[in-house]
Enzyme design. Structure first.
Site, PDB file in Angstrom:
ATOM      1  N   GLU A  97       0.837  -1.196   0.000  1.00 13.82           N
ATOM      2  CA  GLU A  97       0.000   0.000   0.000  1.00 13.82           C
ATOM      3  C   GLU A  97       0.869   1.243   0.000  1.00 13.82           C
ATOM      4  O   GLU A  97       1.831   1.345   0.752  1.00 13.82           O
ATOM      5  CB  GLU A  97      -0.892   0.015   1.247  1.00 13.82           C
ATOM      6  CG  GLU A  97      -1.727  -1.230   1.369  1.00 13.82           C
ATOM      7  CD  GLU A  97      -3.103  -0.951   1.960  1.00 13.82           C
ATOM      8  OE1 GLU A  97      -3.516   0.222   1.991  1.00 13.82           O
ATOM      9  OE2 GLU A  97      -3.754  -1.921   2.371  1.00 13.82           O
ATOM     10  N   CYS A 110       3.639   8.290   1.288  1.00 10.78           N
ATOM     11  CA  CYS A 110       3.752   7.352   2.406  1.00 10.78           C
ATOM     12  C   CYS A 110       3.961   5.949   1.841  1.00 10.78           C
ATOM     13  O   CYS A 110       3.123   5.446   1.104  1.00 10.78           O
ATOM     14  CB  CYS A 110       2.468   7.420   3.246  1.00 10.78           C
ATOM     15  SG  CYS A 110       2.423   6.245   4.611  1.00 10.78           S
ATOM     16  N   CYS A 117       2.640  -6.781   9.140  1.00 10.94           N
ATOM     17  CA  CYS A 117       3.572  -6.316  10.176  1.00 10.94           C
ATOM     18  C   CYS A 117       3.558  -7.321  11.316  1.00 10.94           C
ATOM     19  O   CYS A 117       2.527  -7.915  11.620  1.00 10.94           O
ATOM     20  CB  CYS A 117       3.138  -4.944  10.694  1.00 10.94           C
ATOM     21  SG  CYS A 117       4.261  -4.226  11.918  1.00 10.94           S
ATOM     22  N   CYS A 121       0.610  -4.184  17.339  1.00 10.23           N
ATOM     23  CA  CYS A 121       0.127  -3.097  18.194  1.00 10.23           C
ATOM     24  C   CYS A 121      -1.402  -3.149  18.242  1.00 10.23           C
ATOM     25  O   CYS A 121      -2.059  -3.357  17.223  1.00 10.23           O
ATOM     26  CB  CYS A 121       0.595  -1.740  17.667  1.00 10.23           C
ATOM     27  SG  CYS A 121       2.398  -1.589  17.624  1.00 10.23           S
ATOM     28  N   CYS A 124      -3.694  -0.900  15.826  1.00 10.98           N
ATOM     29  CA  CYS A 124      -3.302  -0.753  14.416  1.00 10.98           C
ATOM     30  C   CYS A 124      -3.862  -1.908  13.594  1.00 10.98           C
ATOM     31  O   CYS A 124      -3.678  -3.078  13.930  1.00 10.98           O
ATOM     32  CB  CYS A 124      -1.780  -0.733  14.311  1.00 10.98           C
ATOM     33  SG  CYS A 124      -1.178  -0.590  12.621  1.00 10.98           S
ATOM     34  N   CYS A 343      -3.524   6.808   9.138  1.00  8.23           N
ATOM     35  CA  CYS A 343      -2.576   6.037   9.943  1.00  8.23           C
ATOM     36  C   CYS A 343      -3.238   4.818  10.549  1.00  8.23           C
ATOM     37  O   CYS A 343      -4.283   4.918  11.178  1.00  8.23           O
ATOM     38  CB  CYS A 343      -2.059   6.869  11.111  1.00  8.23           C
ATOM     39  SG  CYS A 343      -1.117   8.273  10.628  1.00  8.23           S
TER      40      CYS A 343
HETATM   41  N1  SAH Z   1       5.707   0.534  12.217  1.00  6.11           N
HETATM   42  C1  SAH Z   1       5.939   1.944  12.169  1.00  6.11           C
HETATM   43  C2  SAH Z   1       5.306   2.664  10.991  1.00  6.11           C
HETATM   44  C3  SAH Z   1       3.888   2.334  10.620  1.00  6.11           C
HETATM   45  S1  SAH Z   1       2.585   2.965  11.605  1.00  6.11           S
HETATM   46  C4  SAH Z   1       5.505   2.574  13.483  1.00  6.11           C
HETATM   47  O1  SAH Z   1       4.845   1.920  14.274  1.00  6.11           O
HETATM   48  O2  SAH Z   1       5.867   3.719  13.727  1.00  6.11           O
HETATM   49  C5  SAH Z   1       2.545   4.706  11.403  1.00  6.11           C
HETATM   50  C6  SAH Z   1       1.889   5.429  12.591  1.00  6.11           C
HETATM   51  O3  SAH Z   1       0.475   5.164  12.637  1.00  6.11           O
HETATM   52  C7  SAH Z   1       2.449   4.987  13.936  1.00  6.11           C
HETATM   53  O4  SAH Z   1       2.778   6.105  14.712  1.00  6.11           O
HETATM   54  C8  SAH Z   1       1.274   4.253  14.576  1.00  6.11           C
HETATM   55  O5  SAH Z   1       1.312   4.324  15.971  1.00  6.11           O
HETATM   56  C9  SAH Z   1       0.096   4.986  13.998  1.00  6.11           C
HETATM   57  N2  SAH Z   1      -1.154   4.233  14.065  1.00  6.11           N
HETATM   58  C10 SAH Z   1      -1.322   2.903  13.979  1.00  6.11           C
HETATM   59  N3  SAH Z   1      -2.634   2.585  14.103  1.00  6.11           N
HETATM   60  C11 SAH Z   1      -3.307   3.739  14.262  1.00  6.11           C
HETATM   61  C12 SAH Z   1      -4.688   4.062  14.406  1.00  6.11           C
HETATM   62  N4  SAH Z   1      -5.647   3.129  14.411  1.00  6.11           N
HETATM   63  N5  SAH Z   1      -5.020   5.361  14.532  1.00  6.11           N
HETATM   64  C13 SAH Z   1      -4.062   6.314  14.514  1.00  6.11           C
HETATM   65  N6  SAH Z   1      -2.754   6.073  14.357  1.00  6.11           N
HETATM   66  C14 SAH Z   1      -2.372   4.798  14.237  1.00  6.11           C
END
Ligand code: SAH
Length: 367
Positions: A97, A110, A117, A121, A124, A343
């Site tokens: 993506e 982006c 992944c 988390c 996410c 995000c």
């Molecule tokens: N793995 C890396 C990059 C990908 S995520 C990282 O974790 O930084 C990019 C950003 O999106 C990260 O800061 C993550 O915390 C945020 N993110 C993930 N899920 C989200 C959600 N549901 N709402 C808002 N931000 C989110």
């Protein structure tokens, strides 16, 4: 031409995985590689036959060995705010993506670094997929080249974009391919991206952060915190069980000055979970100790997440409380959320259930 002159096996046939010095066994003398880079990356010629300042025999040889075509777009989604999300088809049928984010005079691309992944988390959607595979350097670079080609039509704008490694995946988990991609993007004969225009967003894998500190090319670093105490961060970002906050902060403090000065802490605001005034104060203390900025990301909601974003007043109160520590604190605008491009929303398919983080598979042991 440097010591790693041999083309890497993992670059495969894709031209976008090759540095100029990798090309030296095929393209000789060296200035031909420079001409080739300029033709592909600056003039956007994606067909060796059409690079007419190269000798005919060389063009034929390149065509027999390498592929310079842009990847196919499987699907494209347009958001009302101009954001465009694409699913790019990879050679094995997997999808990466990529998101084009116009913002007034500024353009951000982006890119993803993995399919899925492994970090799991809790907020996410990509984390729900688990990891399918790493992207190659070529697949990372090709995303930027494709978006530049398709979306940045204005020639004057073609150079003025930023890249964020914030798509699917954890860039530091795919360290070698990401560093190789940065070197290719940085090449002055190619896209000529300065490291100050690239931001790598990471959960903070400590051995890789240490490695990064010793690199010649270091992009801006954004660290996803989301949890300002170990207790909370363990819950939302399971990697914290292996690399607790104090160790992470110490590792960030060891980055060389320029990237360290530009560190950004990203913090997802989840209603009733990470949005209390205690959280704000703990976050403010961490950011102040590192002298970093904070980017608050109000949760992007999804039917696949039983979580909510805090209301506006709570978000503003939280921001004010972090700012009291003298920390520049911004609220990230949600872009492209009507097409699931925001995000944490990148997710190509449905996975059944939610994968547990496998710390052992990540090579970090952990409890
Ligand atoms: N793995 C890396 C990059 C990908 S995520 C990282 O974790 O930084 C990019 C950003 O999106 C990260 O800061 C993550 O915390 C945020 N993110 C993930 N899920 C989200 C959600 N549901 N709402 C808002 N931000 C989110």
């Amino acid at each position: 031409m440097g010591e790693d002159a041999a083309p890497r096996a993992h670059s495969g046939r894709s031209f976008f995985g090759y540095t100029r010095s990798d090309l030296s066994p095929i393209v000789d003398p060296a200035y031909r590689a420079t001409q080739l880079f300029e033709a592909v990356y600056r003039q956007g010629i994606h067909d060796f036959e059409r690079i007419t300042n190269l000798p005919k025999a060389l063009r034929a040889d390149l065509k027999a060995r390498l592929d310079v075509g842009l990847p196919d777009v499987h699907r494209s989604f347009d958001a009302e705010d101009g954001v465009r999300r694409r699913l790019i088809r990879l050679s094995d049928g997997e999808l990466a993506e990529t998101v084009y984010i116009p913002d007034g005079g500024r353009t951000t691309i982006c890119v993803s670094t993995q399919v899925g992944c492994a970090l799991a988390c809790g907020f996410c959607l990509t984390g729900q997929l688990g990891l399918t595979r790493h992207l190659t350097a070529a697949e990372i670079v090709a995303q930027a080249v494709l978006v530049r080609h398709l979306d940045i039509a204005n020639p004057e704008r073609k150079d003025g974009f930023n890249i964020v490694l914030m798509g699917m995946g954890e860039p530091l988990h795919n360290y070698d391919n990401v560093m190789r991609a940065l070197a290719i993007l940085h090449d002055p004969a190619g896209l000529n991206m300065s490291m100050s225009r690239i931001t790598l967003s990471t959960v903070g894998l400590l051995p890789e952060l240490e490695r990064l500190a010793g690199e010649h090319l270091i992009p801006n670093v954004a660290v996803s915190l989301t949890g300002a105490t170990d207790e909370k961060r363990n819950r939302w970002m399971p990697i914290n069980r292996a690399y607790p906050i104090a160790d992470l902060v110490a590792a960030l403090g060891r980055l060389p000055v320029r990237p360290r000065k530009k560190i950004m802490l990203e913090y997802v605001l989840i209603r009733g979970e990470t949005d209390t005034m205690d959280d704000a104060r703990a976050l403010g203390r961490i950011a102040a100790s590192l002298d970093t900025k904070v980017n608050l990301i109000p949760l992007n909601e999804s039917p696949d997440l039983a979580l909510e974003r805090p209301d506006r007043e709570t978000i503003l109160r939280f921001q004010a409380a972090v700012r009291e520590h003298g920390v520049p604190t911004f609220i990230r605008k949600s872009r492209g959320d009507d097409i699931s491009a925001a995000c944490g929303q990148l997710k190509k398919t449905w996975a059944d259930g939610k994968p547990e983080i496998d710390l052992q598979a990540l090579g970090v042991g952990g409890s």
